[in-house]
Design an enzyme around this catalytic site. Structure first.
Site, PDB file in Angstrom:
ATOM      1  N   ALA A   1     -14.155  22.332  45.596  1.00 39.60           N
ATOM      2  CA  ALA A   1     -14.194  20.969  45.051  1.00 39.60           C
ATOM      3  C   ALA A   1     -15.346  20.138  45.589  1.00 39.60           C
ATOM      4  O   ALA A   1     -15.224  18.916  45.746  1.00 39.60           O
ATOM      5  CB  ALA A   1     -12.863  20.247  45.271  1.00 39.60           C
TER       6      ALA A   1
ATOM      7  N   ASP B   1      -9.656  17.136  40.420  1.00 41.37           N
ATOM      8  CA  ASP B   1      -9.507  17.203  41.882  1.00 41.37           C
ATOM      9  C   ASP B   1      -9.959  15.915  42.580  1.00 41.37           C
ATOM     10  O   ASP B   1      -9.773  15.778  43.786  1.00 41.37           O
ATOM     11  CB  ASP B   1     -10.376  18.333  42.464  1.00 41.37           C
ATOM     12  CG  ASP B   1      -9.889  19.711  42.067  1.00 41.37           C
ATOM     13  OD1 ASP B   1      -8.698  19.857  41.720  1.00 41.37           O
ATOM     14  OD2 ASP B   1     -10.705  20.661  42.105  1.00 41.37           O
TER      15      ASP B   1
ATOM     16  N   PRO C   1     -20.407  24.250  49.774  1.00 43.88           N
ATOM     17  CA  PRO C   1     -21.057  25.121  48.796  1.00 43.88           C
ATOM     18  C   PRO C   1     -20.796  24.678  47.356  1.00 43.88           C
ATOM     19  O   PRO C   1     -19.698  24.216  47.036  1.00 43.88           O
ATOM     20  CB  PRO C   1     -20.429  26.485  49.049  1.00 43.88           C
ATOM     21  CG  PRO C   1     -19.779  26.398  50.372  1.00 43.88           C
ATOM     22  CD  PRO C   1     -19.495  24.972  50.665  1.00 43.88           C
TER      23      PRO C   1
ATOM     24  N   GLY D   1     -18.072  26.634  44.430  1.00 41.99           N
ATOM     25  CA  GLY D   1     -17.443  27.607  45.330  1.00 41.99           C
ATOM     26  C   GLY D   1     -15.929  27.615  45.284  1.00 41.99           C
ATOM     27  O   GLY D   1     -15.291  28.351  46.024  1.00 41.99           O
TER      28      GLY D   1
ATOM     29  N   LYS E   1     -11.848  20.963  49.791  1.00 45.20           N
ATOM     30  CA  LYS E   1     -10.420  21.287  49.712  1.00 45.20           C
ATOM     31  C   LYS E   1     -10.238  22.775  49.458  1.00 45.20           C
ATOM     32  O   LYS E   1     -11.107  23.456  48.903  1.00 45.20           O
ATOM     33  CB  LYS E   1      -9.693  20.486  48.619  1.00 45.20           C
ATOM     34  CG  LYS E   1     -10.120  20.778  47.170  1.00 45.20           C
ATOM     35  CD  LYS E   1      -9.348  21.912  46.512  1.00 45.20           C
ATOM     36  CE  LYS E   1      -9.909  22.275  45.151  1.00 45.20           C
ATOM     37  NZ  LYS E   1     -10.013  23.620  44.798  1.00 45.20           N
TER      38      LYS E   1
HETATM   39  O1  C5P Z   1     -11.080  18.269  35.710  1.00 46.90           O
HETATM   40  P1  C5P Z   1     -12.371  19.002  35.840  1.00 46.90           P
HETATM   41  O2  C5P Z   1     -13.500  18.298  35.138  1.00 46.90           O
HETATM   42  O3  C5P Z   1     -12.730  19.348  37.234  1.00 46.90           O
HETATM   43  O4  C5P Z   1     -12.135  20.379  35.072  1.00 46.90           O
HETATM   44  C1  C5P Z   1     -13.201  21.219  34.720  1.00 46.90           C
HETATM   45  C2  C5P Z   1     -12.687  22.196  33.692  1.00 46.90           C
HETATM   46  O5  C5P Z   1     -11.734  23.079  34.279  1.00 46.90           O
HETATM   47  C3  C5P Z   1     -11.967  21.577  32.514  1.00 46.90           C
HETATM   48  O6  C5P Z   1     -12.866  21.210  31.495  1.00 46.90           O
HETATM   49  C4  C5P Z   1     -11.059  22.705  32.070  1.00 46.90           C
HETATM   50  O7  C5P Z   1     -11.784  23.671  31.325  1.00 46.90           O
HETATM   51  C5  C5P Z   1     -10.689  23.370  33.384  1.00 46.90           C
HETATM   52  N1  C5P Z   1      -9.411  22.855  33.914  1.00 46.90           N
HETATM   53  C6  C5P Z   1      -8.224  23.281  33.337  1.00 46.90           C
HETATM   54  N2  C5P Z   1      -7.031  22.813  33.828  1.00 46.90           N
HETATM   55  C7  C5P Z   1      -7.001  21.980  34.871  1.00 46.90           C
HETATM   56  C8  C5P Z   1      -8.188  21.543  35.492  1.00 46.90           C
HETATM   57  C9  C5P Z   1      -9.389  22.005  34.983  1.00 46.90           C
HETATM   58  O8  C5P Z   1      -8.230  24.059  32.395  1.00 46.90           O
HETATM   59  N3  C5P Z   1      -5.825  21.550  35.324  1.00 46.90           N
END
Ligand code: C5P
Length: 320
Positions: A122, A158, A116, A119, A31
Protein backbone atom coordinates in the site's frame (compact mmCIF):
# COMPACT_ATOMS: atom_id res chain seq x y z
CA UNK A 1 -16.65 -10.50 15.52
CA UNK A 2 -14.02 -8.11 16.90
CA UNK A 3 -13.17 -6.56 20.21
CA UNK A 4 -13.62 -2.97 19.18
CA UNK A 5 -11.48 -0.60 21.20
CA UNK A 6 -12.69 2.93 22.09
CA UNK A 7 -12.50 5.19 19.06
CA UNK A 8 -10.21 7.88 20.40
CA UNK A 9 -8.22 8.45 17.26
CA UNK A 10 -9.02 12.19 17.26
CA UNK A 11 -7.29 12.44 20.63
CA UNK A 12 -4.23 10.68 19.23
CA UNK A 13 -3.89 13.01 16.25
CA UNK A 14 -0.81 15.15 16.53
CA UNK A 15 -1.88 17.29 13.59
CA UNK A 16 -2.55 20.89 14.63
CA UNK A 17 -6.25 21.37 13.74
CA UNK A 18 -6.62 25.16 14.01
CA UNK A 19 -3.36 27.00 13.37
CA UNK A 20 -1.97 26.50 9.87
CA UNK A 21 1.79 25.70 9.70
CA UNK A 22 4.40 26.90 7.17
CA UNK A 23 6.00 23.47 6.62
CA UNK A 24 4.71 20.07 7.65
CA UNK A 25 6.50 16.72 7.53
CA UNK A 26 4.39 13.57 7.72
CA UNK A 27 5.58 9.99 8.15
CA UNK A 28 3.34 7.18 6.97
CA UNK A 29 3.76 3.42 7.28
CA UNK A 30 3.33 0.51 4.88
CA UNK A 31 0.67 -2.10 5.59
CA UNK A 32 0.42 -5.85 5.39
CA UNK A 33 -2.82 -7.85 5.44
CA UNK A 34 -2.68 -10.48 8.18
CA UNK A 35 -5.98 -11.82 6.87
CA UNK A 36 -7.47 -11.10 3.45
CA UNK A 37 -10.73 -12.71 2.48
CA UNK A 38 -11.97 -11.68 -0.98
CA UNK A 39 -15.64 -11.99 -1.97
CA UNK A 40 -17.02 -12.20 -5.52
CA UNK A 41 -16.60 -9.41 -8.07
CA UNK A 42 -19.18 -6.63 -7.49
CA UNK A 43 -21.00 -4.81 -10.29
CA UNK A 44 -18.84 -1.70 -9.60
CA UNK A 45 -15.62 -3.63 -10.38
CA UNK A 46 -14.53 -4.01 -6.75
CA UNK A 47 -14.61 -7.05 -4.47
CA UNK A 48 -16.06 -7.11 -0.97
CA UNK A 49 -13.29 -7.81 1.52
CA UNK A 50 -12.85 -8.87 5.08
CA UNK A 51 -9.30 -8.00 5.94
CA UNK A 52 -7.11 -7.37 8.95
CA UNK A 53 -4.75 -4.53 8.18
CA UNK A 54 -1.53 -4.16 10.14
CA UNK A 55 0.72 -1.09 9.79
CA UNK A 56 4.46 -1.88 9.86
CA UNK A 57 7.60 0.18 10.36
CA UNK A 58 8.55 0.83 6.74
CA UNK A 59 7.85 4.50 6.13
CA UNK A 60 7.44 7.05 3.37
CA UNK A 61 7.60 10.75 4.15
CA UNK A 62 5.79 13.76 2.68
CA UNK A 63 6.91 17.34 3.30
CA UNK A 64 4.37 20.03 2.46
CA UNK A 65 5.11 23.76 2.29
CA UNK A 66 3.33 26.84 1.06
CA UNK A 67 3.17 27.58 -2.67
CA UNK A 68 0.76 29.25 -5.10
CA UNK A 69 0.33 26.16 -7.25
CA UNK A 70 0.61 22.41 -6.74
CA UNK A 71 4.21 21.23 -7.14
CA UNK A 72 5.55 17.72 -6.57
CA UNK A 73 9.12 16.45 -6.28
CA UNK A 74 10.07 12.86 -5.41
CA UNK A 75 13.19 10.98 -4.39
CA UNK A 76 13.72 7.30 -3.67
CA UNK A 77 13.81 3.88 -5.19
CA UNK A 78 11.56 3.36 -8.23
CA UNK A 79 10.10 6.88 -8.42
CA UNK A 80 10.78 6.87 -12.18
CA UNK A 81 7.88 4.37 -12.44
CA UNK A 82 5.41 6.78 -10.84
CA UNK A 83 3.25 9.23 -12.80
CA UNK A 84 4.22 12.87 -12.21
CA UNK A 85 0.93 14.50 -13.24
CA UNK A 86 -2.71 14.26 -12.19
CA UNK A 87 -2.61 10.46 -11.85
CA UNK A 88 -0.02 10.58 -9.07
CA UNK A 89 -1.77 9.66 -5.81
CA UNK A 90 -0.05 12.54 -3.97
CA UNK A 91 -1.39 15.03 -6.53
CA UNK A 92 -4.83 13.38 -6.44
CA UNK A 93 -4.94 13.57 -2.63
CA UNK A 94 -3.98 17.27 -2.47
CA UNK A 95 -6.48 18.09 -5.23
CA UNK A 96 -9.27 16.09 -3.56
CA UNK A 97 -8.73 17.79 -0.18
CA UNK A 98 -8.58 21.25 -1.79
CA UNK A 99 -11.78 20.65 -3.71
CA UNK A 100 -13.54 19.19 -0.64
CA UNK A 101 -12.65 22.30 1.37
CA UNK A 102 -13.22 24.81 -1.45
CA UNK A 103 -9.70 26.12 -1.93
CA UNK A 104 -7.10 26.03 -4.71
CA UNK A 105 -4.46 23.33 -4.14
CA UNK A 106 -1.49 25.64 -3.47
CA UNK A 107 1.20 23.43 -1.95
CA UNK A 108 4.76 22.27 -2.62
CA UNK A 109 4.96 18.54 -1.87
CA UNK A 110 8.11 16.49 -1.58
CA UNK A 111 7.84 12.69 -1.39
CA UNK A 112 10.66 10.61 0.07
CA UNK A 113 9.87 7.07 -1.08
CA UNK A 114 11.10 4.05 0.84
CA UNK A 115 8.09 1.70 0.63
CA UNK A 116 8.49 -0.48 -2.48
CA UNK A 117 6.26 0.51 -5.39
CA UNK A 118 3.49 -1.94 -6.49
CA UNK A 119 4.65 -4.34 -3.77
CA UNK A 120 1.35 -5.17 -2.05
CA UNK A 121 2.37 -2.90 0.84
CA UNK A 122 0.00 0.00 0.00
CA UNK A 123 2.85 2.41 -0.69
CA UNK A 124 0.78 4.60 -3.04
CA UNK A 125 -2.16 4.62 -0.63
CA UNK A 126 0.25 5.55 2.17
CA UNK A 127 1.46 8.56 0.19
CA UNK A 128 -2.14 9.67 -0.41
CA UNK A 129 -2.92 9.38 3.32
CA UNK A 130 0.26 11.30 4.23
CA UNK A 131 -0.63 14.05 1.75
CA UNK A 132 -4.11 14.41 3.27
CA UNK A 133 -2.64 14.79 6.77
CA UNK A 134 0.10 17.18 5.58
CA UNK A 135 -2.25 19.43 3.57
CA UNK A 136 -4.87 19.31 6.33
CA UNK A 137 -2.25 20.68 8.76
CA UNK A 138 -0.71 23.15 6.29
CA UNK A 139 -4.05 24.62 5.27
CA UNK A 140 -5.66 24.34 8.73
CA UNK A 141 -8.81 22.91 7.17
CA UNK A 142 -10.44 21.98 10.49
CA UNK A 143 -11.96 18.84 8.91
CA UNK A 144 -13.13 16.17 11.34
CA UNK A 145 -11.47 12.77 11.33
CA UNK A 146 -14.59 11.30 9.71
CA UNK A 147 -14.49 13.85 6.87
CA UNK A 148 -10.81 13.11 6.26
CA UNK A 149 -11.66 9.38 6.17
CA UNK A 150 -14.39 10.13 3.60
CA UNK A 151 -11.97 12.00 1.34
CA UNK A 152 -9.44 9.17 1.85
CA UNK A 153 -11.96 6.57 0.63
CA UNK A 154 -12.35 8.44 -2.69
CA UNK A 155 -8.61 7.97 -3.32
CA UNK A 156 -8.30 4.21 -2.83
CA UNK A 157 -9.59 1.32 -0.76
CA UNK A 158 -6.52 1.15 1.52
CA UNK A 159 -6.15 4.92 2.08
CA UNK A 160 -8.60 5.27 5.04
CA UNK A 161 -6.73 2.59 7.06
CA UNK A 162 -3.44 4.47 6.69
CA UNK A 163 -4.84 7.46 8.63
CA UNK A 164 -5.24 5.61 11.98
CA UNK A 165 -2.83 2.75 11.16
CA UNK A 166 -2.30 0.23 13.96
CA UNK A 167 -4.18 -3.04 13.46
CA UNK A 168 -7.70 -2.74 12.09
CA UNK A 169 -10.51 -4.70 10.51
CA UNK A 170 -11.34 -3.57 6.97
CA UNK A 171 -14.68 -4.34 5.31
CA UNK A 172 -16.63 -3.06 2.30
CA UNK A 173 -13.98 -2.77 -0.44
CA UNK A 174 -11.48 -2.23 2.42
CA UNK A 175 -12.41 1.38 3.13
CA UNK A 176 -14.62 0.70 6.18
CA UNK A 177 -12.13 0.52 9.02
CA UNK A 178 -12.53 -0.33 12.69
CA UNK A 179 -9.65 -0.81 15.13
CA UNK A 180 -9.03 -4.20 16.72
CA UNK A 181 -7.31 -5.03 19.95
CA UNK A 182 -3.74 -6.28 19.40
CA UNK A 183 -1.43 -6.84 22.35
CA UNK A 184 2.27 -5.89 22.08
CA UNK A 185 4.50 -5.80 19.02
CA UNK A 186 5.00 -8.35 16.26
CA UNK A 187 8.22 -8.81 14.31
CA UNK A 188 8.33 -9.32 10.56
CA UNK A 189 10.72 -9.86 7.70
CA UNK A 190 9.60 -8.40 4.39
CA UNK A 191 11.01 -9.97 1.21
CA UNK A 192 10.71 -7.48 -1.62
CA UNK A 193 10.59 -8.89 -5.15
CA UNK A 194 12.14 -7.37 -8.25
CA UNK A 195 9.28 -5.67 -10.11
CA UNK A 196 5.75 -5.04 -8.93
CA UNK A 197 2.31 -6.56 -9.53
CA UNK A 198 -0.66 -4.41 -10.58
CA UNK A 199 -3.46 -4.89 -8.04
CA UNK A 200 -6.33 -5.06 -10.61
CA UNK A 201 -4.47 -7.83 -12.49
CA UNK A 202 -4.14 -9.92 -9.34
CA UNK A 203 -7.87 -9.52 -8.56
CA UNK A 204 -8.61 -10.48 -12.19
CA UNK A 205 -6.43 -13.58 -11.90
CA UNK A 206 -8.23 -14.57 -8.69
CA UNK A 207 -11.61 -14.26 -10.48
CA UNK A 208 -10.27 -16.47 -13.31
CA UNK A 209 -8.89 -19.10 -10.92
CA UNK A 210 -12.20 -19.18 -9.07
CA UNK A 211 -14.23 -19.48 -12.29
CA UNK A 212 -12.00 -22.43 -13.26
CA UNK A 213 -12.46 -24.03 -9.82
CA UNK A 214 -8.74 -23.75 -9.16
CA UNK A 215 -8.76 -22.19 -5.69
CA UNK A 216 -8.79 -24.06 -2.41
CA UNK A 217 -9.44 -23.26 1.24
CA UNK A 218 -10.84 -19.71 1.27
CA UNK A 219 -9.56 -17.48 4.09
CA UNK A 220 -13.08 -17.17 5.54
CA UNK A 221 -13.65 -15.18 8.72
CA UNK A 222 -10.66 -13.82 10.70
CA UNK A 223 -11.93 -14.88 14.14
CA UNK A 224 -8.98 -17.16 14.96
CA UNK A 225 -6.52 -14.48 13.88
CA UNK A 226 -8.26 -11.83 15.98
CA UNK A 227 -8.11 -14.13 19.02
CA UNK A 228 -4.39 -14.78 18.36
CA UNK A 229 -3.69 -11.02 18.18
CA UNK A 230 -5.12 -10.65 21.71
CA UNK A 231 -3.15 -13.64 23.00
CA UNK A 232 0.24 -12.47 21.74
CA UNK A 233 1.87 -15.82 21.08
CA UNK A 234 3.66 -15.65 17.69
CA UNK A 235 3.34 -19.43 17.27
CA UNK A 236 -0.44 -19.17 17.62
CA UNK A 237 -0.61 -16.19 15.24
CA UNK A 238 1.54 -18.08 12.73
CA UNK A 239 -1.19 -20.63 12.20
CA UNK A 240 -3.88 -18.04 11.44
CA UNK A 241 -2.37 -15.83 8.67
CA UNK A 242 -4.42 -16.19 5.49
CA UNK A 243 -4.65 -14.44 2.12
CA UNK A 244 -7.07 -15.31 -0.69
CA UNK A 245 -4.96 -13.24 -3.09
CA UNK A 246 -1.92 -15.46 -2.59
CA UNK A 247 -3.02 -18.11 -5.11
CA UNK A 248 -3.46 -15.42 -7.77
CA UNK A 249 -0.13 -13.74 -6.99
CA UNK A 250 1.60 -17.15 -7.19
CA UNK A 251 -0.11 -17.93 -10.50
CA UNK A 252 1.21 -14.66 -11.95
CA UNK A 253 4.64 -14.96 -10.27
CA UNK A 254 5.44 -18.67 -9.74
CA UNK A 255 8.91 -17.76 -8.44
CA UNK A 256 7.29 -16.40 -5.25
CA UNK A 257 6.89 -20.03 -4.17
CA UNK A 258 10.68 -20.18 -3.85
CA UNK A 259 10.63 -17.06 -1.67
CA UNK A 260 7.96 -18.59 0.60
CA UNK A 261 9.80 -21.92 0.75
CA UNK A 262 13.09 -20.20 1.57
CA UNK A 263 11.45 -18.33 4.46
CA UNK A 264 9.97 -21.57 5.84
CA UNK A 265 13.28 -23.42 5.49
CA UNK A 266 15.16 -20.62 7.24
CA UNK A 267 12.89 -20.79 10.29
CA UNK A 268 10.07 -18.27 9.75
CA UNK A 269 7.07 -19.07 11.94
CA UNK A 270 4.84 -18.34 8.94
CA UNK A 271 5.03 -16.64 5.57
CA UNK A 272 2.40 -15.13 3.27
CA UNK A 273 2.17 -12.93 0.22
CA UNK A 274 1.34 -9.40 1.36
CA UNK A 275 -1.97 -8.17 -0.10
CA UNK A 276 -1.83 -8.51 -3.88
CA UNK A 277 1.94 -9.14 -3.74
CA UNK A 278 4.63 -9.63 -4.79
CA UNK A 279 6.16 -8.75 -1.38
CA UNK A 280 6.16 -11.68 1.06
CA UNK A 281 6.05 -11.22 4.83
CA UNK A 282 7.44 -13.67 7.36
CA UNK A 283 6.57 -13.79 11.04
CA UNK A 284 9.46 -14.00 13.51
CA UNK A 285 9.38 -14.88 17.19
CA UNK A 286 11.02 -11.62 18.31
CA UNK A 287 13.29 -8.80 17.09
CA UNK A 288 16.44 -10.90 17.37
CA UNK A 289 14.89 -13.77 15.40
CA UNK A 290 13.69 -11.29 12.75
CA UNK A 291 17.22 -9.92 12.26
CA UNK A 292 18.71 -13.42 11.90
CA UNK A 293 15.89 -14.60 9.64
CA UNK A 294 16.30 -11.53 7.41
CA UNK A 295 20.02 -12.25 6.98
CA UNK A 296 19.34 -15.89 6.12
CA UNK A 297 16.58 -15.10 3.62
CA UNK A 298 18.77 -12.41 2.01
CA UNK A 299 21.50 -15.05 1.63
CA UNK A 300 19.15 -17.28 -0.37
CA UNK A 301 18.93 -14.80 -3.26
CA UNK A 302 15.17 -15.35 -3.70
CA UNK A 303 14.17 -11.68 -3.73
CA UNK A 304 15.52 -8.21 -4.56
CA UNK A 305 15.91 -7.03 -0.99
CA UNK A 306 14.92 -7.91 2.56
CA UNK A 307 13.79 -5.60 5.35
CA UNK A 308 12.99 -6.07 9.02
CA UNK A 309 9.88 -4.37 10.40
CA UNK A 310 7.67 -4.37 13.45
CA UNK A 311 4.03 -3.58 13.94
CA UNK A 312 1.57 -2.27 14.74
CA UNK A 313 2.70 1.34 14.25
CA UNK A 314 0.54 4.48 14.00
CA UNK A 315 -0.74 5.72 10.65
CA UNK A 316 0.08 9.03 8.92
CA UNK A 317 1.40 11.43 11.58
CA UNK A 318 3.05 14.84 11.63
CA UNK A 319 6.73 14.25 12.49
CA UNK A 320 8.28 16.59 15.02
O1 C5P B 1 -9.18 1.01 -4.36
P1 C5P B 1 -7.98 0.97 -5.24
O2 C5P B 1 -7.93 2.13 -6.20
O3 C5P B 1 -6.70 0.82 -4.51
O4 C5P B 1 -8.16 -0.35 -6.12
C1 C5P B 1 -7.39 -0.58 -7.27
C2 C5P B 1 -8.07 -1.68 -8.05
O5 C5P B 1 -8.01 -2.91 -7.34
C3 C5P B 1 -9.55 -1.46 -8.32
O6 C5P B 1 -9.75 -0.70 -9.49
C4 C5P B 1 -10.05 -2.88 -8.49
O7 C5P B 1 -9.73 -3.38 -9.77
C5 C5P B 1 -9.20 -3.65 -7.50
N1 C5P B 1 -9.88 -3.80 -6.20
C6 C5P B 1 -10.91 -4.73 -6.08
N2 C5P B 1 -11.54 -4.88 -4.87
C7 C5P B 1 -11.16 -4.17 -3.80
C8 C5P B 1 -10.11 -3.23 -3.89
C9 C5P B 1 -9.49 -3.07 -5.11
O8 C5P B 1 -11.25 -5.40 -7.03
N3 C5P B 1 -11.79 -4.35 -2.65
Amino acid sequence: MTDAVPDNRDDQRETPRLAASSEVRVRVPAKVNLHLSVGPLRPDGYHDLTTVYHAISLHDEITASRADTLELTMIGDGIDQLPTGGDNLVVRAATALASHTGRTPGVRLHLRKRIPIAGGLAGGSADAAATLVACDALWGTGLSRDELMTVAATLGSDVPFLLPGGTALGTGRGEVVSPVLAVGSWHWVVAIAAGGLATPEVYGELDRLRAAGRTRRPAGEPDRLLAALRQHDPKVLADTLANDMQAAALALRPELRQTLHAGAEEGALAGIVSGSGPSCVFLAADADHAAKLAARIAGRGVCRTVRVAHGPVPGARVAH
